[in-house]
Design a protein around this motif. Sequence first.
Motif, mmCIF file in Angstrom:
data_model
loop_
_atom_site.group_PDB
_atom_site.id
_atom_site.type_symbol
_atom_site.label_atom_id
_atom_site.label_comp_id
_atom_site.label_asym_id
_atom_site.label_seq_id
_atom_site.Cartn_x
_atom_site.Cartn_y
_atom_site.Cartn_z
ATOM 1 N N PRO A 12 0.816 -1.220 0.000
ATOM 2 C CA PRO A 12 0.000 0.000 0.000
ATOM 3 C C PRO A 12 0.852 1.274 0.000
ATOM 4 O O PRO A 12 0.367 2.341 -0.351
ATOM 5 C CB PRO A 12 -0.805 -0.101 1.303
ATOM 6 N N ASP A 13 2.107 1.161 0.403
ATOM 7 C CA ASP A 13 2.942 2.374 0.444
ATOM 8 C C ASP A 13 3.596 2.672 -0.913
ATOM 9 O O ASP A 13 4.388 3.608 -1.018
ATOM 10 C CB ASP A 13 4.004 2.270 1.545
ATOM 11 N N ARG A 14 3.275 1.869 -1.923
ATOM 12 C CA ARG A 14 3.753 2.092 -3.289
ATOM 13 C C ARG A 14 5.278 2.168 -3.353
ATOM 14 O O ARG A 14 5.851 2.994 -4.041
ATOM 15 C CB ARG A 14 3.132 3.360 -3.881
ATOM 16 N N ALA A 19 6.700 -0.600 4.712
ATOM 17 C CA ALA A 19 6.203 -1.885 5.212
ATOM 18 C C ALA A 19 7.344 -2.602 5.938
ATOM 19 O O ALA A 19 8.525 -2.331 5.708
ATOM 20 C CB ALA A 19 5.652 -2.718 4.065
ATOM 21 N N ARG A 20 6.953 -3.539 6.806
ATOM 22 C CA ARG A 20 7.960 -4.060 7.729
ATOM 23 C C ARG A 20 8.914 -5.105 7.135
ATOM 24 O O ARG A 20 9.849 -5.514 7.805
ATOM 25 C CB ARG A 20 7.262 -4.612 8.973
ATOM 26 N N ASP A 21 8.675 -5.516 5.894
ATOM 27 C CA ASP A 21 9.702 -6.348 5.265
ATOM 28 C C ASP A 21 10.976 -5.543 5.056
ATOM 29 O O ASP A 21 12.071 -6.095 4.995
ATOM 30 C CB ASP A 21 9.230 -6.917 3.915
ATOM 31 N N MET A 45 -2.342 -13.964 2.373
ATOM 32 C CA MET A 45 -1.872 -13.827 3.771
ATOM 33 C C MET A 45 -2.839 -14.440 4.768
ATOM 34 O O MET A 45 -2.450 -14.768 5.879
ATOM 35 C CB MET A 45 -1.694 -12.339 4.116
ATOM 36 N N LYS A 46 -4.091 -14.555 4.365
ATOM 37 C CA LYS A 46 -5.108 -15.075 5.283
ATOM 38 C C LYS A 46 -5.422 -16.547 5.023
ATOM 39 O O LYS A 46 -6.326 -17.118 5.629
ATOM 40 C CB LYS A 46 -6.398 -14.236 5.181
ATOM 41 N N GLU A 47 -4.672 -17.157 4.106
ATOM 42 C CA GLU A 47 -4.904 -18.569 3.795
ATOM 43 C C GLU A 47 -4.057 -19.461 4.702
ATOM 44 O O GLU A 47 -3.043 -19.014 5.241
ATOM 45 C CB GLU A 47 -4.587 -18.827 2.320
ATOM 46 N N GLY A 57 -1.524 -13.638 10.070
ATOM 47 C CA GLY A 57 -1.730 -13.452 8.641
ATOM 48 C C GLY A 57 -1.125 -12.173 8.107
ATOM 49 O O GLY A 57 -1.764 -11.433 7.351
ATOM 50 N N GLN A 58 0.107 -11.907 8.501
ATOM 51 C CA GLN A 58 0.764 -10.667 8.079
ATOM 52 C C GLN A 58 2.116 -10.974 7.442
ATOM 53 O O GLN A 58 2.596 -12.107 7.450
ATOM 54 C CB GLN A 58 0.969 -9.758 9.304
ATOM 55 N N ILE A 59 2.741 -9.916 6.940
ATOM 56 C CA ILE A 59 4.143 -9.985 6.529
ATOM 57 C C ILE A 59 4.918 -9.091 7.509
ATOM 58 O O ILE A 59 4.306 -8.188 8.111
ATOM 59 C CB ILE A 59 4.352 -9.539 5.059
ATOM 60 N N PRO A 60 6.199 -9.288 7.727
ATOM 61 C CA PRO A 60 7.048 -10.274 7.072
ATOM 62 C C PRO A 60 7.091 -11.591 7.856
ATOM 63 O O PRO A 60 6.800 -11.628 9.044
ATOM 64 C CB PRO A 60 8.424 -9.599 7.117
ATOM 65 N N PHE A 70 8.084 -15.130 12.658
ATOM 66 C CA PHE A 70 7.277 -13.962 12.315
ATOM 67 C C PHE A 70 7.637 -12.878 13.318
ATOM 68 O O PHE A 70 8.397 -13.123 14.252
ATOM 69 C CB PHE A 70 5.772 -14.294 12.345
ATOM 70 N N GLU A 71 7.120 -11.673 13.115
ATOM 71 C CA GLU A 71 7.429 -10.468 13.897
ATOM 72 C C GLU A 71 8.778 -9.901 13.452
ATOM 73 O O GLU A 71 9.845 -10.502 13.659
ATOM 74 C CB GLU A 71 7.450 -10.690 15.423
ATOM 75 N N SER A 72 8.723 -8.712 12.892
ATOM 76 C CA SER A 72 9.939 -8.102 12.337
ATOM 77 C C SER A 72 11.045 -7.963 13.402
ATOM 78 O O SER A 72 12.224 -8.163 13.099
ATOM 79 C CB SER A 72 9.617 -6.748 11.711
ATOM 80 N N GLY A 73 10.648 -7.655 14.637
ATOM 81 C CA GLY A 73 11.662 -7.503 15.685
ATOM 82 C C GLY A 73 12.394 -8.804 15.955
ATOM 83 O O GLY A 73 13.626 -8.837 16.072
ATOM 84 N N LEU A 172 10.916 6.530 10.182
ATOM 85 C CA LEU A 172 10.602 6.801 8.776
ATOM 86 C C LEU A 172 9.100 6.851 8.527
ATOM 87 O O LEU A 172 8.641 7.471 7.564
ATOM 88 C CB LEU A 172 11.247 5.737 7.886
ATOM 89 N N ARG A 173 8.338 6.220 9.398
ATOM 90 C CA ARG A 173 6.881 6.242 9.201
ATOM 91 C C ARG A 173 6.297 7.623 9.451
ATOM 92 O O ARG A 173 5.145 7.873 9.161
ATOM 93 C CB ARG A 173 6.208 5.190 10.075
ATOM 94 N N LEU A 174 7.120 8.522 9.966
ATOM 95 C CA LEU A 174 6.656 9.911 10.139
ATOM 96 C C LEU A 174 6.931 10.745 8.896
ATOM 97 O O LEU A 174 6.604 11.938 8.857
ATOM 98 C CB LEU A 174 7.346 10.547 11.354
HETATM 99 N N1 GTB Z 1 4.249 -6.548 14.746
HETATM 100 C C1 GTB Z 1 4.343 -7.069 13.402
HETATM 101 C C2 GTB Z 1 5.791 -7.002 12.926
HETATM 102 O O1 GTB Z 1 6.536 -6.130 13.399
HETATM 103 O O2 GTB Z 1 6.195 -7.824 12.075
HETATM 104 C C3 GTB Z 1 3.391 -6.261 12.510
HETATM 105 C C4 GTB Z 1 3.336 -6.820 11.113
HETATM 106 C C5 GTB Z 1 2.426 -5.968 10.235
HETATM 107 O O3 GTB Z 1 1.748 -5.036 10.698
HETATM 108 N N2 GTB Z 1 2.439 -6.293 8.951
HETATM 109 C C6 GTB Z 1 1.617 -5.563 8.004
HETATM 110 C C7 GTB Z 1 0.625 -6.516 7.364
HETATM 111 O O4 GTB Z 1 0.956 -7.623 7.020
HETATM 112 C C8 GTB Z 1 2.508 -4.992 6.915
HETATM 113 S S1 GTB Z 1 3.660 -3.806 7.564
HETATM 114 N N3 GTB Z 1 -0.602 -6.036 7.177
HETATM 115 C C9 GTB Z 1 -1.615 -6.809 6.537
HETATM 116 C C10 GTB Z 1 -2.653 -7.282 7.486
HETATM 117 O O5 GTB Z 1 -2.527 -7.097 8.714
HETATM 118 O O6 GTB Z 1 -3.620 -7.875 6.991
HETATM 119 C C11 GTB Z 1 2.525 -2.484 8.053
HETATM 120 C C12 GTB Z 1 2.430 -1.422 7.026
HETATM 121 C C13 GTB Z 1 1.475 -1.468 6.056
HETATM 122 C C14 GTB Z 1 1.362 -0.442 5.150
HETATM 123 C C15 GTB Z 1 2.232 0.628 5.228
HETATM 124 N N4 GTB Z 1 2.114 1.699 4.320
HETATM 125 O O7 GTB Z 1 1.322 1.632 3.380
HETATM 126 O O8 GTB Z 1 2.808 2.712 4.478
HETATM 127 C C16 GTB Z 1 3.212 0.666 6.198
HETATM 128 C C17 GTB Z 1 3.316 -0.373 7.100
#
Ligand code: GTB
Length: 217
Positions: A12-14, A19-21, A45-47, A57-60, A70-73, A172-174
């Motif tokens: 979504p951030d283009r 994003a946390r990857d 992600m939800k499968e 159901g998230q990345i990374p 899982f969990e970026s930290g 950077l998210r700011l």
């Molecule tokens: N605590 C977990 C971690 O640190 O790994 C949080 C993981 C997380 O929030 N992942 C998000 C995800 O998979 C992507 S990074 N979301 C899909 C879902 O929950 O269904 C979050 C993110 C998304 C979009 C932007 N952006 O567009 O700027 C920035 C960050």
Amino acid sequence: MTPTITAFERSPDRGRGLARDMRVRWALEEVGQPYEVRLVSFSEMKEPAHLALHPFGQIPTYEEGDLALFESGAIVFHIAERHGGLLPDDANARARAISWMFAALNTMEPPILERQTARLLEGDKTWYEQRLPVVDDRIRDRLGELSGRLGDADWLDGAFSAGDLMMVHVLLRLSGSGILDEYPNLSTYVARGEARPAYKRAFAAQLAVFTGKSQTG
Ligand code: GTB
């Protein structure tokens, strides 16, 4: 063994690297560990296959042999523990660097996330205009404290560490909010992180996914 991480098929951030990857890619680049990327859509992600790797159901995610994380930290910490370059050898300095990782995720990131959540989910509410300054002031409280601690140092505690990597990525998210500009030493700190060759390689790799020039996926 080459690890595989997951990332958004279409972020979504283009491709702005928010994003946390991105933090995982950056850590892998810092330590010189090649990696593969499996791109996933929001529905994938939800499968079950992805939920087996990531309970929410998230990345990374991160797979290396029979290890799945899982969990970026946790992933960045794992990378930093397995390779040299992201955590100091001295035990006390190492513990302090880990404290900064937690501070980035547990103290700095929550109010910053609250701002984005408010904008996304509450932007159309009548009370949003009153709420935003409250949220922003909570961010400013933390930024002021962080700015005071950083002072005129390059990094938070001696040499660049996984703590700085996490902190820079959280800050950077700011981008675009203008808030970070109120703290010149933090703006410079973030720019210093972005100037690192490993950051640039990671940024280019995730941007290539968005522009369709990626070699992986
Ligand atoms: N605590 C977990 C971690 O640190 O790994 C949080 C993981 C997380 O929030 N992942 C998000 C995800 O998979 C992507 S990074 N979301 C899909 C879902 O929950 O269904 C979050 C993110 C998304 C979009 C932007 N952006 O567009 O700027 C920035 C960050």
